[in-house]
Design a protein around this motif. Structure first.
Motif, PDB file in Angstrom:
ATOM      1  N   TYR A  93     -12.638 -18.805  11.257  1.00  0.00           N
ATOM      2  CA  TYR A  93     -11.770 -18.331  12.337  1.00  0.00           C
ATOM      3  C   TYR A  93     -10.325 -18.236  11.858  1.00  0.00           C
ATOM      4  O   TYR A  93      -9.591 -17.294  12.215  1.00  0.00           O
ATOM      5  CB  TYR A  93     -11.860 -19.275  13.535  1.00  0.00           C
ATOM      6  CG  TYR A  93     -13.124 -19.143  14.339  1.00  0.00           C
ATOM      7  CD1 TYR A  93     -13.692 -17.897  14.588  1.00  0.00           C
ATOM      8  CD2 TYR A  93     -13.773 -20.268  14.860  1.00  0.00           C
ATOM      9  CE1 TYR A  93     -14.856 -17.772  15.328  1.00  0.00           C
ATOM     10  CE2 TYR A  93     -14.933 -20.157  15.597  1.00  0.00           C
ATOM     11  CZ  TYR A  93     -15.474 -18.904  15.826  1.00  0.00           C
ATOM     12  OH  TYR A  93     -16.631 -18.768  16.554  1.00  0.00           O
ATOM     13  N   THR A  94      -9.920 -19.207  11.061  1.00  0.00           N
ATOM     14  CA  THR A  94      -8.560 -19.167  10.522  1.00  0.00           C
ATOM     15  C   THR A  94      -8.394 -17.960   9.606  1.00  0.00           C
ATOM     16  O   THR A  94      -7.350 -17.282   9.634  1.00  0.00           O
ATOM     17  CB  THR A  94      -8.256 -20.460   9.744  1.00  0.00           C
ATOM     18  OG1 THR A  94      -8.379 -21.572  10.631  1.00  0.00           O
ATOM     19  CG2 THR A  94      -6.848 -20.431   9.170  1.00  0.00           C
ATOM     20  N   ILE A  95      -9.401 -17.665   8.791  1.00  0.00           N
ATOM     21  CA  ILE A  95      -9.353 -16.488   7.918  1.00  0.00           C
ATOM     22  C   ILE A  95      -9.256 -15.215   8.747  1.00  0.00           C
ATOM     23  O   ILE A  95      -8.526 -14.277   8.389  1.00  0.00           O
ATOM     24  CB  ILE A  95     -10.590 -16.453   7.010  1.00  0.00           C
ATOM     25  CG1 ILE A  95     -10.536 -17.608   6.004  1.00  0.00           C
ATOM     26  CG2 ILE A  95     -10.689 -15.125   6.272  1.00  0.00           C
ATOM     27  CD1 ILE A  95     -11.790 -17.755   5.155  1.00  0.00           C
ATOM     28  N   LEU A  96      -9.961 -15.181   9.876  1.00  0.00           N
ATOM     29  CA  LEU A  96      -9.883 -14.024  10.767  1.00  0.00           C
ATOM     30  C   LEU A  96      -8.452 -13.805  11.241  1.00  0.00           C
ATOM     31  O   LEU A  96      -7.924 -12.687  11.182  1.00  0.00           O
ATOM     32  CB  LEU A  96     -10.810 -14.219  11.963  1.00  0.00           C
ATOM     33  CG  LEU A  96     -10.669 -13.206  13.104  1.00  0.00           C
ATOM     34  CD1 LEU A  96     -10.998 -11.807  12.614  1.00  0.00           C
ATOM     35  CD2 LEU A  96     -11.556 -13.598  14.287  1.00  0.00           C
ATOM     36  N   GLY A  97      -7.820 -14.880  11.710  1.00  0.00           N
ATOM     37  CA  GLY A  97      -6.446 -14.748  12.174  1.00  0.00           C
ATOM     38  C   GLY A  97      -5.504 -14.332  11.069  1.00  0.00           C
ATOM     39  O   GLY A  97      -4.624 -13.473  11.261  1.00  0.00           O
ATOM     40  N   LEU A  98      -5.674 -14.907   9.885  1.00  0.00           N
ATOM     41  CA  LEU A  98      -4.818 -14.552   8.751  1.00  0.00           C
ATOM     42  C   LEU A  98      -5.051 -13.111   8.321  1.00  0.00           C
ATOM     43  O   LEU A  98      -4.108 -12.424   7.909  1.00  0.00           O
ATOM     44  CB  LEU A  98      -5.088 -15.503   7.580  1.00  0.00           C
ATOM     45  CG  LEU A  98      -4.693 -16.962   7.787  1.00  0.00           C
ATOM     46  CD1 LEU A  98      -5.128 -17.800   6.592  1.00  0.00           C
ATOM     47  CD2 LEU A  98      -3.185 -17.088   7.991  1.00  0.00           C
ATOM     48  N   SER A  99      -6.292 -12.650   8.417  1.00  0.00           N
ATOM     49  CA  SER A  99      -6.589 -11.273   8.018  1.00  0.00           C
ATOM     50  C   SER A  99      -5.936 -10.268   8.958  1.00  0.00           C
ATOM     51  O   SER A  99      -5.385  -9.247   8.518  1.00  0.00           O
ATOM     52  CB  SER A  99      -8.104 -11.055   7.991  1.00  0.00           C
ATOM     53  OG  SER A  99      -8.717 -11.921   7.058  1.00  0.00           O
ATOM     54  N   VAL A 100      -5.995 -10.557  10.250  1.00  0.00           N
ATOM     55  CA  VAL A 100      -5.338  -9.673  11.218  1.00  0.00           C
ATOM     56  C   VAL A 100      -3.829  -9.645  10.956  1.00  0.00           C
ATOM     57  O   VAL A 100      -3.194  -8.580  10.991  1.00  0.00           O
ATOM     58  CB  VAL A 100      -5.641 -10.131  12.653  1.00  0.00           C
ATOM     59  CG1 VAL A 100      -4.820  -9.337  13.660  1.00  0.00           C
ATOM     60  CG2 VAL A 100      -7.127  -9.990  12.956  1.00  0.00           C
ATOM     61  N   ALA A 101      -3.267 -10.805  10.666  1.00  0.00           N
ATOM     62  CA  ALA A 101      -1.838 -10.860  10.361  1.00  0.00           C
ATOM     63  C   ALA A 101      -1.528 -10.108   9.065  1.00  0.00           C
ATOM     64  O   ALA A 101      -0.484  -9.437   8.961  1.00  0.00           O
ATOM     65  CB  ALA A 101      -1.388 -12.314  10.248  1.00  0.00           C
ATOM     66  N   THR A 102      -2.432 -10.188   8.093  1.00  0.00           N
ATOM     67  CA  THR A 102      -2.235  -9.483   6.824  1.00  0.00           C
ATOM     68  C   THR A 102      -2.245  -7.975   7.025  1.00  0.00           C
ATOM     69  O   THR A 102      -1.415  -7.247   6.468  1.00  0.00           O
ATOM     70  CB  THR A 102      -3.320  -9.880   5.814  1.00  0.00           C
ATOM     71  OG1 THR A 102      -3.251 -11.293   5.584  1.00  0.00           O
ATOM     72  CG2 THR A 102      -3.134  -9.149   4.498  1.00  0.00           C
ATOM     73  N   VAL A 103      -3.181  -7.492   7.835  1.00  0.00           N
ATOM     74  CA  VAL A 103      -3.239  -6.057   8.115  1.00  0.00           C
ATOM     75  C   VAL A 103      -1.963  -5.613   8.824  1.00  0.00           C
ATOM     76  O   VAL A 103      -1.391  -4.558   8.512  1.00  0.00           O
ATOM     77  CB  VAL A 103      -4.480  -5.721   8.956  1.00  0.00           C
ATOM     78  CG1 VAL A 103      -4.431  -4.273   9.433  1.00  0.00           C
ATOM     79  CG2 VAL A 103      -5.741  -5.965   8.149  1.00  0.00           C
ATOM     80  N   GLY A 104      -1.501  -6.433   9.768  1.00  0.00           N
ATOM     81  CA  GLY A 104      -0.255  -6.095  10.440  1.00  0.00           C
ATOM     82  C   GLY A 104       0.918  -6.024   9.473  1.00  0.00           C
ATOM     83  O   GLY A 104       1.787  -5.148   9.581  1.00  0.00           O
ATOM     84  N   LEU A 105       0.933  -6.937   8.503  1.00  0.00           N
ATOM     85  CA  LEU A 105       1.997  -6.921   7.507  1.00  0.00           C
ATOM     86  C   LEU A 105       1.883  -5.707   6.596  1.00  0.00           C
ATOM     87  O   LEU A 105       2.901  -5.087   6.242  1.00  0.00           O
ATOM     88  CB  LEU A 105       1.941  -8.203   6.671  1.00  0.00           C
ATOM     89  CG  LEU A 105       2.940  -8.313   5.508  1.00  0.00           C
ATOM     90  CD1 LEU A 105       4.371  -8.303   6.034  1.00  0.00           C
ATOM     91  CD2 LEU A 105       2.683  -9.578   4.702  1.00  0.00           C
ATOM     92  N   MET A 106       0.657  -5.332   6.250  1.00  0.00           N
ATOM     93  CA  MET A 106       0.459  -4.193   5.359  1.00  0.00           C
ATOM     94  C   MET A 106       0.889  -2.887   6.003  1.00  0.00           C
ATOM     95  O   MET A 106       1.283  -1.939   5.302  1.00  0.00           O
ATOM     96  CB  MET A 106      -1.002  -4.117   4.922  1.00  0.00           C
ATOM     97  CG  MET A 106      -1.429  -5.260   4.011  1.00  0.00           C
ATOM     98  SD  MET A 106      -3.169  -5.174   3.495  1.00  0.00           S
ATOM     99  CE  MET A 106      -3.127  -3.729   2.424  1.00  0.00           C
ATOM    100  N   THR A 107       0.811  -2.810   7.321  1.00  0.00           N
ATOM    101  CA  THR A 107       1.279  -1.594   7.993  1.00  0.00           C
ATOM    102  C   THR A 107       2.786  -1.428   7.855  1.00  0.00           C
ATOM    103  O   THR A 107       3.314  -0.319   8.039  1.00  0.00           O
ATOM    104  CB  THR A 107       0.910  -1.623   9.489  1.00  0.00           C
ATOM    105  OG1 THR A 107       1.521  -2.769  10.113  1.00  0.00           O
ATOM    106  CG2 THR A 107      -0.591  -1.692   9.675  1.00  0.00           C
ATOM    107  N   LEU A 108       3.490  -2.504   7.537  1.00  0.00           N
ATOM    108  CA  LEU A 108       4.938  -2.433   7.360  1.00  0.00           C
ATOM    109  C   LEU A 108       5.339  -2.157   5.910  1.00  0.00           C
ATOM    110  O   LEU A 108       6.495  -1.839   5.644  1.00  0.00           O
ATOM    111  CB  LEU A 108       5.589  -3.753   7.817  1.00  0.00           C
ATOM    112  CG  LEU A 108       5.306  -4.184   9.258  1.00  0.00           C
ATOM    113  CD1 LEU A 108       5.959  -5.534   9.536  1.00  0.00           C
ATOM    114  CD2 LEU A 108       5.801  -3.139  10.246  1.00  0.00           C
ATOM    115  N   LEU A 109       4.370  -2.296   4.989  1.00  0.00           N
ATOM    116  CA  LEU A 109       4.678  -2.061   3.583  1.00  0.00           C
ATOM    117  C   LEU A 109       4.717  -0.563   3.294  1.00  0.00           C
ATOM    118  O   LEU A 109       4.091   0.237   3.998  1.00  0.00           O
ATOM    119  CB  LEU A 109       3.620  -2.734   2.704  1.00  0.00           C
ATOM    120  CG  LEU A 109       3.560  -4.261   2.772  1.00  0.00           C
ATOM    121  CD1 LEU A 109       2.398  -4.781   1.909  1.00  0.00           C
ATOM    122  CD2 LEU A 109       4.873  -4.883   2.322  1.00  0.00           C
ATOM    123  N   PRO A 110       5.436  -0.151   2.263  1.00  0.00           N
ATOM    124  CA  PRO A 110       5.527   1.280   1.943  1.00  0.00           C
ATOM    125  C   PRO A 110       4.195   1.854   1.495  1.00  0.00           C
ATOM    126  O   PRO A 110       3.317   1.148   0.986  1.00  0.00           O
ATOM    127  CB  PRO A 110       6.566   1.322   0.813  1.00  0.00           C
ATOM    128  CG  PRO A 110       6.557  -0.049   0.219  1.00  0.00           C
ATOM    129  CD  PRO A 110       6.264  -0.973   1.357  1.00  0.00           C
TER     130      PRO A 110
END
Length: 300
Positions: A93-110
């Protein structure tokens, strides 16, 4: 002075002179050799052949208390005696939350880093894009080498160590890492934005298992050394976090909220909150019929 008095005086002086002479000629030896093998002196003998610090009774001062008590270490540094499915599920479950946060961060990357164009970042067509990407993949991606051959093996190792701390052996941990990296990430979270990658399907689980076992053993060595790296507690703390980030974050979250956290996935715009929906529509926000979101409830 009478004759008797004079005789007594001379006799007294003679006795005093004789006594002094006798006392002054007797030799009293105050030096002695201490035998450390005897019971009387055993507490006062010490071996000073090294440069260690000793107390006066010959004992050494207690060793400094290590930063980590190896007899009572936190849960995220422990290794379960058997397969702990509950702990592995909690870490998942923690990995799930971190993955969603990672995808959100990647949308901000160039785009030069993620290779995601504007269409990939459009959240209005998530469902249809996921289907198209899954059907079209896997493909040979053109991501940066750092992402493909450094970060993906590292995250594969993160999955692997989560299983190892839950009491699973090397092969079982590899299977968990392969399952998470393939179905959860490549064909799951990341497929909403891009097609599954041939390199990632191979590199993440296989190289991740090797990297993960190295990470796992390095972490245990640091724990055995009291949590220090090169004599520094700070370097030890940073190293332990990087070697097992999921375990640390899971421990912080469950410890902070008493392990009472509820996570729900929602597919209704504005989380089916009609008041929020009306307010957003009145403000000019477009209605998005393709929506996916996550609600997190934390109970203090």
């Amino acid at each position: 002075m009478s004759k008797q008095q004079l005789t007594a005086l001379l006799l007294g002086c003679t006795l005093s002179t004789s006594t002094f002479a006798t006392s002054s000629n007797n030799h009293i030896e105050f030096s002695y050799q201490v035998d450390c093998t005897g019971d009387i002196y055993s507490n006062y003998c010490a071996n000073f052949t090294d440069s260690s610090t000793y107390y006066f009774d010959g004992s050494k001062p207690p060793a400094p208390t290590p930063d980590i008590d190896t007899n009572n270490i936190p849960r995220y540094l422990e290794i379960a005696d058997g397969r702990d499915w509950d702990y592995l599920l909690g870490q998942s479950y923690t990995i799930l939350g971190l993955s969603v946060a990672t995808v959100g961060l990647m949308t901000l990357l160039p785009e030069s880093i993620t290779k995601w164009d504007e269409d990939d970042r459009d959240l209005s067509q998530l469902g249809s894009k996921w289907k198209d990407n899954v059907k079209a993949g896997p493909v040979w991606d053109k991501d940066e080498h750092f992402l493909n051959y450094v970060m993906h093996p590292y995250f594969g190792g993160v999955y692997y160590t989560a299983a190892r701390h839950s009491g699973f052996n090397e092969f079982e941990s590899f299977l968990y890492s392969a399952t998470m990296s393939t179905f959860f990430w490549e064909y799951g979270v990341e497929a909403f934005a891009e097609m599954p990658s041939i390199q990632d399907l191979f590199v993440t689980p296989f190289f991740g298992a090797v990297v993960g076992e190295v990470m796992f053993r390095a972490e245990q060595d640091i724990v055995a050394d009291g949590g220090e790296v090169m004599g520094s507690d700070t370097l030890g703390d940073v190293s332990l976090f990087l070697l097992n980030p999921v375990g640390h974050i899971h421990y912080w979250v469950t410890g902070m909220w008493g392990e009472e956290a509820e996570v729900n996935m929602s597919y209704s715009p504005w989380f089916n909150n009609q008041e929020a929906a009306s307010y957003a529509l009145d403000a000019g926000a477009p209605f998005d019929n393709q929506f996916i979101g996550m609600q997190v409830k934390l109970k203090f």
